[in-house]
Write an enzyme that holds these catalytic residues in place. Structure first.
Site, mmCIF file in Angstrom:
data_model
loop_
_atom_site.group_PDB
_atom_site.id
_atom_site.type_symbol
_atom_site.label_atom_id
_atom_site.label_comp_id
_atom_site.label_asym_id
_atom_site.label_seq_id
_atom_site.Cartn_x
_atom_site.Cartn_y
_atom_site.Cartn_z
ATOM 1 N N THR A 174 -22.456 -4.083 -48.110
ATOM 2 C CA THR A 174 -23.435 -3.006 -48.005
ATOM 3 C C THR A 174 -23.307 -2.346 -46.638
ATOM 4 O OG1 THR A 174 -24.945 -4.070 -49.504
ATOM 5 C CG2 THR A 174 -25.956 -2.729 -47.797
ATOM 6 N N ARG A 202 -29.971 -4.188 -62.266
ATOM 7 C CA ARG A 202 -30.478 -4.931 -61.107
ATOM 8 C C ARG A 202 -30.578 -4.000 -59.885
ATOM 9 N NH1 ARG A 202 -28.683 -6.043 -55.668
ATOM 10 N NH2 ARG A 202 -29.581 -8.008 -55.009
HETATM 11 N N1 ASP Z 1 -28.704 -6.288 -49.850
HETATM 12 C C1 ASP Z 1 -27.804 -5.802 -50.858
HETATM 13 C C2 ASP Z 1 -28.426 -6.027 -52.221
HETATM 14 O O1 ASP Z 1 -28.992 -7.074 -52.435
HETATM 15 C C3 ASP Z 1 -26.461 -6.466 -50.833
HETATM 16 C C4 ASP Z 1 -25.812 -6.614 -49.480
HETATM 17 O O2 ASP Z 1 -26.429 -6.337 -48.459
HETATM 18 O O3 ASP Z 1 -24.635 -7.008 -49.414
HETATM 19 O O4 ASP Z 1 -28.271 -5.206 -53.080
#
Ligand code: ASP
Length: 307
Positions: A174, A202
């Site tokens: 992310t 999701r």
């Molecule tokens: N926080 C993000 C999510 O749960 C994933 C990530 O930060 O890698 O969608």
């Protein structure tokens, strides 16, 4: 009007993976672009959007061009952005085919009275705003009987993955950023394609204001990355800001809240934390976190781990 020294921080995810040299170079470029806006007196909000925009564009991270696919093969993306002077915020969730979900989030903030748009209507909103689209990658439409069968198969696959712990692959990353502009305003943003194994539909923490992102000139700016389910359950970004209001430094606030995330629910995450006086912290409770910062002096700092 204060005259703050501008500062920008960016991340490319927290997890098990090591930062590659290409990703490090891309993060440094993103910091340079964001800082150039701040240096010219531009707003923190736009610096955050442009920094994240370059990371989305690169295809090197789990956002925009590089977004993960959900178990039905579709890329669904979430993003949020917030500024700290007027507490304005915008977000999109479960959008498909956007190169720049972060810009869609800013347009929700600036062109509507809403904070969050989701699903196909959010995608249509972005199309209406003429945002750039990815080459069409959606699987062909199915009849409703075939869709129901496909949903059952997807659910089976998900359960099997949970059992075999294959969901723990935990790929980077992310993307997110926080910034402080010359006027003393902070902003925060995040953009993601979600986690490794996820059911269609999701949504994680990134588009949820107070969970993945928060910005308030009276406390600070936070951008989170990591397992969104835990970050949501403890409303981590706002919680870190609440610690800042109590007078804690960004490093202490991040450490205490991330400790709580681990001790209460065995969560895993990393945080960018910036206070309006220019102090900042990059902290993670994962083995690695791709992140960096720049205040215009020397070269941008980019690393794959922060103590
Ligand atoms: N926080 C993000 C999510 O749960 C994933 C990530 O930060 O890698 O969608």
């Amino acid at each position: 009007m204060t005259n703050s020294r501008p500062l920008i921080l960016a991340h490319g995810g927290a997890g098990l993976r090591r930062l590659t040299p290409t990703q490090a170079a891309c993060l440094a470029d993103a910091l340079v672009i964001g800082y150039a806006i701040l240096e010219q007196g531009g707003p923190a909000l736009i610096a955050v959007e442009c920094t994240i925009g370059l990371l989305e564009q690169s295809g090197l991270f789990n956002a925009g061009r590089g977004a993960n696919r959900q178990l039905d093969g579709v890329q669904r993306m979430d993003a949020a952005i917030m500024e700290g002077a007027h507490l304005k915020a915008g977000a999109v969730a479960s959008t498909e085919g956007l190169v720049h979900p972060i810009t869609a989030a800013r347009l929700v903030m600036e062109d509507t009275n809403h904070v969050l748009l989701v699903g196909p209507p959010a995608t249509r909103f972005a199309q209406h705003c003429q945002l750039e689209l990815l080459p069409r990658a959606r699987p062909p439409r199915r009849s409703s009987a075939r869709s129901a069968r496909a949903a059952t198969q997807t659910l089976r696959l998900y359960r099997a993955m949970l059992k075999s712990k294959r969901t723990r692959k935990d790929r980077y990353g992310t993307v997110g950023a926080v910034a402080l502009d010359r006027s003393g305003t902070v902003a925060a943003g995040a953009s993601t394609g979600g986690i490794d194994s996820m059911l269609p539909g999701r949504v994680g923490d990134s588009p949820l204001i107070g969970c993945g992102v928060y910005a308030d000139n009276q406390s600070g700016a936070v951008s989170m990355t990591g397992m969104g389910e835990g970050i949501i359950r403890l409303v981590i970004a706002k919680s870190i800001c609440d610690h800042l209001v109590m007078g804690k430094s960004p490093a202490v606030a991040a450490r205490q809240v991330l400790h709580m995330l681990v001790s209460r629910i065995r969560g895993s995450a990393g945080a960018l934390v910036l206070s309006p006086d220019g102090r900042f912290a990059i902290r993670h409770v994962t083995p690695h976190m791709a992140a960096g910062w720049w205040n215009g002096a020397g070269q941008p700092t980019v690393r794959g781990q922060f103590p």
